[in-house]
Every structure is written in C-alpha cells, then in structure tokens.
Design a protein around this motif. Structure first.
Motif, PDB file in Angstrom:
ATOM      1  N   SER A   5       1.225  -1.332  -0.054  1.00 11.66           N
ATOM      2  CA  SER A   5      -0.145  -0.023  -0.219  1.00 11.66           C
ATOM      3  C   SER A   5       0.842   0.839   0.139  1.00 11.66           C
ATOM      4  N   GLY A   6       0.208   2.206  -0.234  1.00 12.78           N
ATOM      5  CA  GLY A   6       1.372   3.335  -0.907  1.00 12.78           C
ATOM      6  C   GLY A   6       0.329   4.690  -0.923  1.00 12.78           C
ATOM      7  N   GLY A   7       0.673   5.598  -1.929  1.00 11.03           N
ATOM      8  CA  GLY A   7       0.132   6.877  -2.194  1.00 11.03           C
ATOM      9  C   GLY A   7       0.565   7.349  -2.991  1.00 11.03           C
ATOM     10  N   VAL A   8      -0.565   7.961  -4.444  1.00  9.21           N
ATOM     11  CA  VAL A   8       0.467   9.090  -5.567  1.00  9.21           C
ATOM     12  C   VAL A   8      -0.139  10.294  -4.792  1.00  9.21           C
ATOM     13  N   LEU A   9       0.896  11.098  -4.812  1.00 11.73           N
ATOM     14  CA  LEU A   9       0.298  12.971  -4.496  1.00 11.73           C
ATOM     15  C   LEU A   9       1.428  13.515  -5.086  1.00 11.73           C
ATOM     16  N   ALA A  10       0.520  14.382  -4.747  1.00 10.40           N
ATOM     17  CA  ALA A  10       0.685  16.253  -5.613  1.00 10.40           C
ATOM     18  C   ALA A  10       1.782  17.052  -3.564  1.00 10.40           C
ATOM     19  N   ALA A  11       1.835  17.664  -4.191  1.00  6.31           N
ATOM     20  CA  ALA A  11       2.479  18.820  -3.012  1.00  6.31           C
ATOM     21  C   ALA A  11       2.695  20.288  -3.134  1.00  6.31           C
ATOM     22  N   VAL A  12       2.522  20.751  -2.299  1.00  9.11           N
ATOM     23  CA  VAL A  12       3.352  22.205  -2.576  1.00  9.11           C
ATOM     24  C   VAL A  12       4.074  22.398  -1.830  1.00  9.11           C
ATOM     25  N   THR A  13       4.757  23.590  -1.545  1.00 10.19           N
ATOM     26  CA  THR A  13       5.939  23.864  -1.016  1.00 10.19           C
ATOM     27  C   THR A  13       6.014  25.665  -0.544  1.00 10.19           C
ATOM     28  N   GLN A  14       5.700  26.471   0.309  1.00  9.56           N
ATOM     29  CA  GLN A  14       5.525  26.912   0.684  1.00  9.56           C
ATOM     30  C   GLN A  14       6.130  27.747   2.336  1.00  9.56           C
ATOM     31  N   GLN A  15       6.823  28.809   1.919  1.00  4.91           N
ATOM     32  CA  GLN A  15       7.679  29.766   2.784  1.00  4.91           C
ATOM     33  C   GLN A  15       6.199  30.636   3.889  1.00  4.91           C
ATOM     34  N   GLU A  16       5.778  30.071   5.249  1.00  6.34           N
ATOM     35  CA  GLU A  16       5.008  30.580   5.790  1.00  6.34           C
ATOM     36  C   GLU A  16       6.323  31.211   7.302  1.00  6.34           C
ATOM     37  N   THR A  17       5.487  32.559   8.040  1.00  8.82           N
ATOM     38  CA  THR A  17       6.483  32.860   9.232  1.00  8.82           C
ATOM     39  C   THR A  17       5.290  32.449  10.484  1.00  8.82           C
ATOM     40  N   THR A  18       6.075  32.067  11.090  1.00 12.35           N
ATOM     41  CA  THR A  18       5.662  31.296  12.410  1.00 12.35           C
ATOM     42  C   THR A  18       5.392  32.693  13.659  1.00 12.35           C
ATOM     43  N   GLY A  19       4.523  32.372  14.962  1.00  7.49           N
ATOM     44  CA  GLY A  19       4.671  32.962  15.590  1.00  7.49           C
ATOM     45  C   GLY A  19       5.697  34.682  16.785  1.00  7.49           C
ATOM     46  N   ASP A  20       6.793  33.241  15.925  1.00  4.34           N
ATOM     47  CA  ASP A  20       7.733  34.248  16.489  1.00  4.34           C
ATOM     48  C   ASP A  20       8.702  34.845  15.490  1.00  4.34           C
ATOM     49  N   GLY A  21       8.434  34.681  14.498  1.00  2.00           N
ATOM     50  CA  GLY A  21       9.039  35.856  13.559  1.00  2.00           C
ATOM     51  C   GLY A  21       9.897  35.136  12.628  1.00  2.00           C
ATOM     52  N   GLN A  22       9.935  33.540  12.887  1.00  2.00           N
ATOM     53  CA  GLN A  22      10.699  31.645  11.784  1.00  2.00           C
ATOM     54  C   GLN A  22      10.409  32.005  10.431  1.00  2.00           C
ATOM     55  N   LYS A  23      10.894  32.256   9.380  1.00  2.00           N
ATOM     56  CA  LYS A  23      10.590  31.293   8.601  1.00  2.00           C
ATOM     57  C   LYS A  23      10.509  29.681   8.211  1.00  2.00           C
ATOM     58  N   VAL A  24      10.080  28.926   8.433  1.00  2.00           N
ATOM     59  CA  VAL A  24       9.976  28.109   7.641  1.00  2.00           C
ATOM     60  C   VAL A  24       9.317  27.370   6.541  1.00  2.00           C
ATOM     61  N   ASN A  25       9.477  26.665   5.398  1.00  2.00           N
ATOM     62  CA  ASN A  25       8.969  25.756   4.875  1.00  2.00           C
ATOM     63  C   ASN A  25       7.739  24.777   4.975  1.00  2.00           C
ATOM     64  N   VAL A  26       6.232  25.540   4.950  1.00  2.00           N
ATOM     65  CA  VAL A  26       5.460  24.262   5.211  1.00  2.00           C
ATOM     66  C   VAL A  26       5.190  23.185   3.788  1.00  2.00           C
ATOM     67  N   ASP A  27       5.232  21.956   3.841  1.00  2.00           N
ATOM     68  CA  ASP A  27       4.829  21.049   2.397  1.00  2.00           C
ATOM     69  C   ASP A  27       4.023  20.548   2.703  1.00  2.00           C
ATOM     70  N   ARG A  28       2.298  20.976   1.998  1.00  2.00           N
ATOM     71  CA  ARG A  28       1.156  20.185   1.900  1.00  2.00           C
ATOM     72  C   ARG A  28       0.938  19.833   0.988  1.00  2.00           C
ATOM     73  N   ARG A  29       0.449  18.357   1.689  1.00  2.00           N
ATOM     74  CA  ARG A  29       0.151  17.428   0.182  1.00  2.00           C
ATOM     75  C   ARG A  29      -0.998  16.776   0.588  1.00  2.00           C
ATOM     76  N   VAL A  30      -1.175  16.472  -0.931  1.00  2.00           N
ATOM     77  CA  VAL A  30      -2.729  15.237  -0.948  1.00  2.00           C
ATOM     78  C   VAL A  30      -2.753  14.389  -1.978  1.00  2.00           C
ATOM     79  N   ALA A  31      -3.049  13.124  -1.483  1.00  2.00           N
ATOM     80  CA  ALA A  31      -2.905  12.418  -1.800  1.00  2.00           C
ATOM     81  C   ALA A  31      -4.134  11.180  -2.444  1.00  2.00           C
ATOM     82  N   ALA A  32      -3.471  10.151  -3.607  1.00  2.00           N
ATOM     83  CA  ALA A  32      -5.047   9.201  -3.931  1.00  2.00           C
ATOM     84  C   ALA A  32      -4.479   7.601  -3.517  1.00  2.00           C
ATOM     85  N   ARG A  33      -5.132   7.115  -2.960  1.00  2.00           N
ATOM     86  CA  ARG A  33      -4.261   5.485  -2.014  1.00  2.00           C
ATOM     87  C   ARG A  33      -4.209   4.489  -3.350  1.00  2.00           C
ATOM     88  N   LEU A  34      -3.417   3.577  -2.807  1.00  2.00           N
ATOM     89  CA  LEU A  34      -2.644   3.051  -4.413  1.00  2.00           C
ATOM     90  C   LEU A  34      -3.239   1.428  -2.976  1.00  2.00           C
TER      91      LEU A  34
END
Length: 304
Positions: free
Chosen positions: A127-156
């Motif tokens: 079992s696995g999945g085929v997914l599409a991911a989008v990476t965006q840079q966001e700023t946390t509450g304390d001002g740090q910049k982090v890369n957020v990887d959001r993914r949506v997948a279809a099971r396989l």
C-alpha cells in the motif's frame, strides 16, 4: 520542513481559503470515478495508469507529484511517509517521466505513471499513495520562516499474486472493573490487534464477559476495526456495563475479519482471545464471614 497531509479521492481543502486542490485516479479522458488505485498483479508485471491533479485555487500553483509508501499510525490511521523518507516498497516501484507541474486556476493535469512490480515482490498487499505537494514559506508566531509542505494524496493498493495469509492476532489483553460495592459494575477491556497476515484487513470486534458456566454478564460492546496494513497494530479499549461481581469472570474479544479489497475468495475465520479476572462479590463474602462467625460461636462450648 513541516508536513501537512490530506488523504483524498475527491476535493481536499488546504488550511487557508483559496488554496486547494484534488488528487484522484484518472485516465486519458479524465477522472475515471475510482475511489483509489487498486491492482492485482504478478511479479514482473508492468502497470500503466494516470493520476489527475486539479487546481481548485484562484491562482496558478506548482505541484510536485510523486509516490511513496503507506503505514498505519499509532491511532490506526492510514498515513504516507514524509517527503524526507525514501520508500522501499510499492512507492519505489512507481515512476513518473515528469514530477513538477504548474497548473492554472480551475484546470487539471493528468499525469501518467508506471508501476513495475519486481520479480521478487512478496505476495500480498502493498500500500502507498500518489500525491501532489505544494511547498510554501510561512512565518511562525515568533518570526521564524519555515517551509510548509502540504500534500494531497490518492491511495494505492497493489496485491501481488501468490499465497496469502489472513490473520488478525489479539494480544496484550487486560480487564479491569470499577463500580459500587453493591450492584453492577463496568468492565474495561483493553486489547491490541495486530495484522500478522500479508493482506490488509478490517474486522468487526465483539467484546463480552462471562461468569462460570458461560453465564453472560453485562451488555457486549461492538466496534469496527479500521483497516490494518500487514504488520500494523492498534490498541483499543471498550467498556461493558451491567456486570455483576460474580467472582471469576472471563473477558473475551472475538474478531470477524474481512478483506476490504474484496479479493479473498475464501471465508476468513473469526478469532477469539480471552482472559480471566476477578470481580470480588464483597457483599456475599461479608455475609458468608458473618454467618461463619455465628456458627462458630454457637458451636463453642459454654463455660461453667
């Protein structure tokens, strides 16, 4: 990198408005209506298929499309390996000629992929999945910049032909009870279910208690066991109410497994695991002690 994964076969919304996309089985003429990818193949077979990625946002988006392996989390949920972990099962059998796609708002891209089943692939489910991911840079509450990887997948799910074993094991079973000294009690039964076979399984679980001579106690509890991948485990706790403190009691868990893929031709036999515990009838014991003391006192010779 922070990962936010949504498993989907239809529309899956990302956390922020206007930022959404869907991933679903597709074909040369578009989505095929399948809920997920499902195959049955022999070692050495090659399967060709298509995944559709639809941009449902108000602006163009760039997706990274790839495949990876699945696993069960501690709470029994279906999950996929994070982007920093390399798959070594069905996710590694899947290849795409292109992995990065920029899609306009409201448009879909159909991405062909190939599944090459190894000659030495183990029989059973992979079992696995085929997914599409989008990476965006966001700023946390304390001002740090982090890369957020959001993914949506279809099971396989891919079942490799060969001998299959269908087995759910119940272990680490415990039973405890609480309640008033007089009257019925509640029994809590905890148990771990492990898929020791080589195909994914679900099950109906019935948890019940009995006194001596299989005298039923309380109202049995029932639940549906979520899909467990081969080798995965999950621990459940169920309550049985209305149990009399009848001394030695037996708590049992009966599992009736089923194949969610519907590929097993034979009936899968149920399995039952039991444990004995004590629910001390204090009132009865107290009355017996009083009666015994009275009898001893009556039989004691009177002093002259």
């Amino acid at each position: 990198m922070i990962t936010n994964l949504v498993l989907a076969t239809t529309l899956a919304l990302a956390p922020s408005p206007g930022f959404s996309w869907s991933v679903q089985p597709s074909g040369p003429k578009g989505p095929t209506g399948r809920d997920y990818f499902s195959y049955s193949a022999a070692p050495g077979d090659t399967i060709k298929d298509t995944v559709g990625v639809t941009n449902r946002s108000s602006e163009k988006m760039t997706f990274k499309v790839y495949a990876t392996d699945a696993f069960n989390t501690a709470d029994g949920s279906f999950a996929l390996l994070t982007a920093d972990k390399k798959p070594d099962d069905v996710g590694s059998w899947i290849s795409l000629t292109k992995r990065t796609f920029t899609v306009k708002p409201g448009k879909r891209v159909d991405v062909p992929f190939t599944v090459k089943v190894p000659e030495n692939a183990a029989p059973g489910d992979h079992s696995g999945g085929v997914l599409a991911a989008v990476t965006q840079q966001e700023t946390t509450g304390d001002g740090q910049k982090v890369n957020v990887d959001r993914r949506v997948a279809a099971r396989l799910h891919l079942r490799v032909n060969g001998p299959t074993t269908t087995a759910l094991k119940v272990d680490r079973i415990t039973a405890s009870h609480d309640g008033p000294i007089v009257g019925d009690r509640t029994v809590k039964v905890s148990y771990r279910v492990t898929n020791t076979g080589n195909i994914r399984l679900t099950a109906n679980a019935k948890v019940y208690t009995e006194a001596l001579f299989t005298w039923p106690q309380g109202a049995a509890a029932e639940r549906e066991i979520p899909e467990l991948l081969p080798g995965s485990s999950y621990t459940f706790t169920d309550e049985i109410t209305g149990v009399l403190p009848a001394g030695p009691l037996k708590a049992s868990v009966r599992l009736t497994p089923s194949d969610p893929g519907g590929l097993s031709p034979a009936r899968i036999d149920p399995t039952t695991r039991s444990i004995t515990f004590w629910a001390v009838p204090w009132v009865v014991l107290g009355a017996a002690v009083v009666i015994a003391l009275l009898l001893i006192r009556r039989r004691r010779p009177a002093r002259r």
